[in-house]
Design a protein around this motif. Structure first.
Motif, PDB file in Angstrom:
ATOM      1  N   SER A 121       0.465  -1.431  -0.015  1.00 52.09           N
ATOM      2  CA  SER A 121      -0.142  -0.267  -0.108  1.00 52.09           C
ATOM      3  C   SER A 121       0.596   0.878   0.168  1.00 52.09           C
ATOM      4  O   SER A 121       1.800   1.026  -0.035  1.00 52.09           O
ATOM      5  N   PRO A 122       0.103   2.544  -0.348  1.00 49.91           N
ATOM      6  CA  PRO A 122       1.301   3.699  -0.060  1.00 49.91           C
ATOM      7  C   PRO A 122       0.962   3.905   1.376  1.00 49.91           C
ATOM      8  O   PRO A 122       0.267   4.139   2.113  1.00 49.91           O
ATOM      9  N   LEU A 123       2.099   4.453   1.568  1.00 47.39           N
ATOM     10  CA  LEU A 123       1.815   5.091   3.302  1.00 47.39           C
ATOM     11  C   LEU A 123       2.589   5.668   3.223  1.00 47.39           C
ATOM     12  O   LEU A 123       3.884   6.372   3.021  1.00 47.39           O
ATOM     13  N   SER A 124       1.843   6.982   4.050  1.00 45.20           N
ATOM     14  CA  SER A 124       2.488   8.513   3.920  1.00 45.20           C
ATOM     15  C   SER A 124       4.262   8.777   4.601  1.00 45.20           C
ATOM     16  O   SER A 124       3.725   7.809   6.246  1.00 45.20           O
ATOM     17  N   GLY A 125       4.822   8.985   4.552  1.00 48.75           N
ATOM     18  CA  GLY A 125       6.262   9.214   5.235  1.00 48.75           C
ATOM     19  C   GLY A 125       7.421   7.507   5.875  1.00 48.75           C
ATOM     20  O   GLY A 125       7.938   7.563   6.289  1.00 48.75           O
ATOM     21  N   ILE A 133       1.928   6.134  -9.054  1.00 51.37           N
ATOM     22  CA  ILE A 133       2.450   7.470  -8.173  1.00 51.37           C
ATOM     23  C   ILE A 133       1.329   7.744  -7.613  1.00 51.37           C
ATOM     24  O   ILE A 133      -0.034   8.019  -8.626  1.00 51.37           O
ATOM     25  N   GLN A 134       0.668   7.972  -6.484  1.00 52.66           N
ATOM     26  CA  GLN A 134      -0.650   8.564  -5.552  1.00 52.66           C
ATOM     27  C   GLN A 134      -1.311   9.770  -5.344  1.00 52.66           C
ATOM     28  O   GLN A 134       0.167  10.782  -4.638  1.00 52.66           O
ATOM     29  N   LEU A 135      -1.786   9.791  -5.912  1.00 55.71           N
ATOM     30  CA  LEU A 135      -2.448  11.462  -6.384  1.00 55.71           C
ATOM     31  C   LEU A 135      -3.328  11.727  -4.903  1.00 55.71           C
ATOM     32  O   LEU A 135      -4.572  11.113  -5.093  1.00 55.71           O
ATOM     33  N   VAL A 181      -8.544   3.232  -8.208  1.00 59.68           N
ATOM     34  CA  VAL A 181      -8.810   4.441  -6.652  1.00 59.68           C
ATOM     35  C   VAL A 181      -8.909   3.413  -4.845  1.00 59.68           C
ATOM     36  O   VAL A 181      -9.409   2.218  -5.367  1.00 59.68           O
ATOM     37  N   LYS A 182      -8.520   4.212  -4.435  1.00 65.40           N
ATOM     38  CA  LYS A 182      -8.378   3.624  -3.147  1.00 65.40           C
ATOM     39  C   LYS A 182      -9.313   4.707  -2.110  1.00 65.40           C
ATOM     40  O   LYS A 182      -9.121   5.630  -2.139  1.00 65.40           O
ATOM     41  N   THR A 183     -10.066   4.264  -1.091  1.00 67.34           N
ATOM     42  CA  THR A 183     -10.993   4.357  -0.510  1.00 67.34           C
ATOM     43  C   THR A 183     -11.664   3.582   0.887  1.00 67.34           C
ATOM     44  O   THR A 183     -10.759   2.517   0.712  1.00 67.34           O
ATOM     45  N   GLY A 220     -11.113  -1.529   4.376  1.00 66.84           N
ATOM     46  CA  GLY A 220     -12.664  -2.231   4.935  1.00 66.84           C
ATOM     47  C   GLY A 220     -12.311  -0.878   6.291  1.00 66.84           C
ATOM     48  O   GLY A 220     -13.623  -2.009   7.121  1.00 66.84           O
ATOM     49  N   ARG A 221     -12.770   0.376   6.053  1.00 67.88           N
ATOM     50  CA  ARG A 221     -12.627   0.119   6.988  1.00 67.88           C
ATOM     51  C   ARG A 221     -14.086   2.148   7.125  1.00 67.88           C
ATOM     52  O   ARG A 221     -13.109   2.660   6.012  1.00 67.88           O
ATOM     53  N   THR A 222     -14.820   2.534   7.862  1.00 65.83           N
ATOM     54  CA  THR A 222     -15.085   3.661   8.178  1.00 65.83           C
ATOM     55  C   THR A 222     -13.626   4.985   8.355  1.00 65.83           C
ATOM     56  O   THR A 222     -12.445   4.896   8.647  1.00 65.83           O
ATOM     57  N   ALA A 280      -8.615  -6.078  -2.002  1.00 64.90           N
ATOM     58  CA  ALA A 280      -9.140  -5.904  -0.729  1.00 64.90           C
ATOM     59  C   ALA A 280      -7.484  -4.929   0.363  1.00 64.90           C
ATOM     60  O   ALA A 280      -6.595  -6.138   0.186  1.00 64.90           O
ATOM     61  N   ASN A 281      -8.282  -4.335   1.530  1.00 68.50           N
ATOM     62  CA  ASN A 281      -7.174  -4.042   2.615  1.00 68.50           C
ATOM     63  C   ASN A 281      -7.627  -3.298   3.038  1.00 68.50           C
ATOM     64  O   ASN A 281      -9.203  -3.811   3.781  1.00 68.50           O
ATOM     65  N   GLY A 282      -7.031  -3.703   4.021  1.00 67.90           N
ATOM     66  CA  GLY A 282      -7.330  -3.656   5.874  1.00 67.90           C
ATOM     67  C   GLY A 282      -6.980  -4.681   6.779  1.00 67.90           C
ATOM     68  O   GLY A 282      -7.717  -6.503   6.323  1.00 67.90           O
ATOM     69  N   ASP A 283      -5.795  -5.104   7.817  1.00 69.74           N
ATOM     70  CA  ASP A 283      -5.693  -6.462   8.662  1.00 69.74           C
ATOM     71  C   ASP A 283      -5.540  -7.273   7.811  1.00 69.74           C
ATOM     72  O   ASP A 283      -5.508  -8.372   8.084  1.00 69.74           O
ATOM     73  N   ILE A 284      -3.908  -7.002   6.835  1.00 64.23           N
ATOM     74  CA  ILE A 284      -3.713  -8.488   5.872  1.00 64.23           C
ATOM     75  C   ILE A 284      -2.548  -8.718   7.078  1.00 64.23           C
ATOM     76  O   ILE A 284      -1.519  -7.029   6.059  1.00 64.23           O
ATOM     77  N   SER A 341      -0.160  -3.667   4.570  1.00 61.10           N
ATOM     78  CA  SER A 341      -0.127  -2.015   5.062  1.00 61.10           C
ATOM     79  C   SER A 341       0.947  -1.978   6.268  1.00 61.10           C
ATOM     80  O   SER A 341       2.203  -2.011   5.986  1.00 61.10           O
ATOM     81  N   ARG A 342       0.004  -1.548   7.827  1.00 61.22           N
ATOM     82  CA  ARG A 342       1.016  -0.998   9.062  1.00 61.22           C
ATOM     83  C   ARG A 342       1.390  -3.058   8.871  1.00 61.22           C
ATOM     84  O   ARG A 342       2.661  -2.633   9.594  1.00 61.22           O
ATOM     85  N   GLY A 343       0.818  -4.229   8.562  1.00 59.00           N
ATOM     86  CA  GLY A 343       2.211  -5.581   9.222  1.00 59.00           C
ATOM     87  C   GLY A 343       3.362  -4.909   7.811  1.00 59.00           C
ATOM     88  O   GLY A 343       4.123  -6.139   8.526  1.00 59.00           O
TER      89      GLY A 343
HETATM   90  C1  LIG Z   1       0.949   6.038   8.597  1.00 55.53           C
HETATM   91  C2  LIG Z   1       0.801   5.449   7.507  1.00 55.53           C
HETATM   92  C3  LIG Z   1       0.278   6.226   6.448  1.00 55.53           C
HETATM   93  C4  LIG Z   1      -0.603   5.914   4.710  1.00 55.53           C
HETATM   94  N1  LIG Z   1      -0.532   6.645   4.416  1.00 55.53           N
HETATM   95  C5  LIG Z   1      -1.167   6.883   3.445  1.00 55.53           C
HETATM   96  C6  LIG Z   1      -0.991   7.341   1.911  1.00 55.53           C
HETATM   97  O1  LIG Z   1       0.168   8.164   2.074  1.00 55.53           O
HETATM   98  N2  LIG Z   1      -2.317   6.724   0.929  1.00 55.53           N
HETATM   99  C7  LIG Z   1      -3.038   5.968   0.720  1.00 55.53           C
HETATM  100  O2  LIG Z   1      -4.086   5.579   0.265  1.00 55.53           O
HETATM  101  N3  LIG Z   1      -3.086   5.619   2.531  1.00 55.53           N
HETATM  102  C8  LIG Z   1      -2.384   5.461   3.417  1.00 55.53           C
HETATM  103  N4  LIG Z   1      -1.945   5.172   4.877  1.00 55.53           N
HETATM  104  C9  LIG Z   1      -4.284   3.136   5.038  1.00 55.53           C
HETATM  105  C10 LIG Z   1      -2.777   2.384   4.149  1.00 55.53           C
HETATM  106  O3  LIG Z   1      -2.998   2.193   3.405  1.00 55.53           O
HETATM  107  C11 LIG Z   1      -4.000   0.909   4.784  1.00 55.53           C
HETATM  108  O4  LIG Z   1      -4.963   1.649   3.767  1.00 55.53           O
HETATM  109  C12 LIG Z   1      -4.332   1.384   6.132  1.00 55.53           C
HETATM  110  O5  LIG Z   1      -3.620   1.047   6.640  1.00 55.53           O
HETATM  111  C13 LIG Z   1      -5.256  -0.076   6.293  1.00 55.53           C
HETATM  112  O6  LIG Z   1      -4.151  -1.348   6.309  1.00 55.53           O
HETATM  113  P1  LIG Z   1      -4.186  -2.187   7.703  1.00 55.53           P
HETATM  114  O7  LIG Z   1      -4.911  -1.947   8.458  1.00 55.53           O
HETATM  115  O8  LIG Z   1      -3.361  -3.750   7.180  1.00 55.53           O
HETATM  116  O9  LIG Z   1      -2.967  -1.536   8.130  1.00 55.53           O
HETATM  117  C14 LIG Z   1      -1.384   4.842   5.742  1.00 55.53           C
HETATM  118  C15 LIG Z   1      -1.572   4.713   7.009  1.00 55.53           C
HETATM  119  C16 LIG Z   1      -0.580   4.453   7.750  1.00 55.53           C
HETATM  120  C17 LIG Z   1      -0.735   3.831   8.904  1.00 55.53           C
END
Ligand SMILES: Cc1cc2nc3c(=O)[nH]c(=O)nc-3n(C[C@H](O)[C@H](O)[C@H](O)COP(=O)(O)O)c2cc1C
Length: 335
Positions: free
Chosen positions: A4-8, A58-60, A127-129, A159-161, A188-192, A213-215
């Motif tokens: 996933s995209p993860l800011s920072g 590249i995510q915008l 789209v990621k939502t 899968g979260r609000t 699917a995304n969330g808790d993988i 993602s966080r995993g």
């Molecule tokens: C530190 C951090 C940065 C994130 N940055 C982005 C981001 O830049 N773009 C995005 O679509 N989602 C971002 N997310 C959300 C994750 O991509 C993902 O949707 C979310 O963490 C759920 O997955 P998880 O339960 O496996 O962590 C971020 C999440 C975290 C924890």
């Protein structure tokens, strides 16, 4: 498989580590604000892509379709294979300006964004939502159909609000419902967080893929482990604490080379994430959270590796193991 995209977090350095173990997987940059690119003379480092780093997206994010269209062109020029639009970020700073998950409440604007980007570039728009703004406002079935009709070619669903932020469980049941009504691929995304959760999620949702993602924080091996299992049925042995710490050193070194002093500062959180699940991890995390240079960081980590080796050796000697079994223990004992 998708990282996933993860800011920072998902800068070029992190993505290189992920790709080493998952060469064919899709990775994403950190989210980039389209309007911030308006008056820049140079493309910012956050949009930099390695020439051999494919597939990459590249995510915008933003709320103005015209800015997003222009930013998408720039992203394609950088080598982006698809353009992903962030419609899930829950952070106030972003939603207050009409971006991220606030687009779930403005489907007309979201549609206009997808159309503008699809018209601006030849590559697929994705789209990621999230599933909705809150439990009382779960509108993802309608929203997802609208994104598809506007031209989105894939939907990644966390899968979260918005209200949940990152707490509670991801609602995979909503991902299944969305998968049932869309024709485009649904990821699917969330808790993988493991191979097991990936398999369970795919079974429960029928999704076309899963996104980690966080995993992956402090564990850039995860996407590769899942990818390997899904493709070959082979289970990757757990990565030892020593191997994770070796990876942490490399991560530190590369952040320094790529970003200089800023890289050292950013490395602190990464190094802390690597320190999990072995004796002395808490103390090491504490030491590394103040690291000032590559040399001092590596010295601290090397000392921790030596302690782990020594404690394994002692455990093996006390239990009367043979030298051969010692060697096997070195490979497995550290988790
Ligand atoms: C530190 C951090 C940065 C994130 N940055 C982005 C981001 O830049 N773009 C995005 O679509 N989602 C971002 N997310 C959300 C994750 O991509 C993902 O949707 C979310 O963490 C759920 O997955 P998880 O339960 O496996 O962590 C971020 C999440 C975290 C924890």
């Amino acid at each position: 498989m998708f990282q996933s995209p993860l800011s920072g977090v998902t800068d070029l350095v992190f993505r290189r580590l992920v790709r080493r173990y998952a060469p064919e997987s899709m990775t994403y940059t950190e989210m980039v604000q389209a309007s911030s690119l308006q008056h820049l003379k140079e493309v910012p480092q956050i949009m930099e892509v390695d020439p051999d780093e494919h597939p990459i997206s590249i995510q915008l994010f933003d709320c103005r379709p015209d800015f997003l269209g222009e930013a998408a062109k720039l992203a394609v020029g950088q080598g982006s294979d698809t353009i992903d639009i962030n419609m899930g970020c829950p952070v106030n700073k972003i939603t207050r300006k009409g971006g991220g998950s606030s687009l779930l409440r403005q489907p007309d604007v979201a549609e206009a964004i997808v159309e503008a980007v699809a018209n601006a570039v030849e590559v697929p728009v994705t789209v990621k939502t999230r599933i909705g703004w809150s439990d009382d406002e779960i509108n993802i079935l309608d929203f997802a159909r609208r994104m598809q009709n506007a031209g989105a070619q894939m939907l990644t669903l966390h899968g979260r609000t918005r209200k949940q932020g990152y707490t509670g469980k991801a609602r995979w049941d909503w991902i299944r419902r969305v998968k049932e009504v869309l024709e485009i691929p649904v990821i699917a995304n969330g808790d993988i967080n493991s191979v097991e959760s990936a398999i369970r999620c795919l079974e429960e949702t029928g999704a076309d893929g899963v996104m980690c993602s966080r995993g992956t924080l402090g564990y850039p091996f995860l996407v590769g482990e899942i990818d390997r299992f899904l493709k070959t049925g082979e289970v990757t042995p757990p990565v030892t604490a020593i191997a994770r710490l070796e990876c942490a050193k490399e991560h530190l070194q590369e952040l320094w080379e790529y970003k200089g002093e800023r890289g050292i500062q950013q490395s602190r959180k990464h190094l802390a994430w690597y320190c999990k699940g072995f004796p002395g991890a808490g103390t090491l995390r504490d030491q590394l959270s103040r690291v000032e240079s590559v040399a001092s960081g590596c010295e601290i980590i090397d000392a921790a590796i030596d302690r782990l080796r020594e404690s394994t050796r002692q455990r093996c000697v006390l239990s009367g193991d043979s030298t051969e079994r010692d060697r096997a223990a070195f490979a497995t004992c550290h988790d």
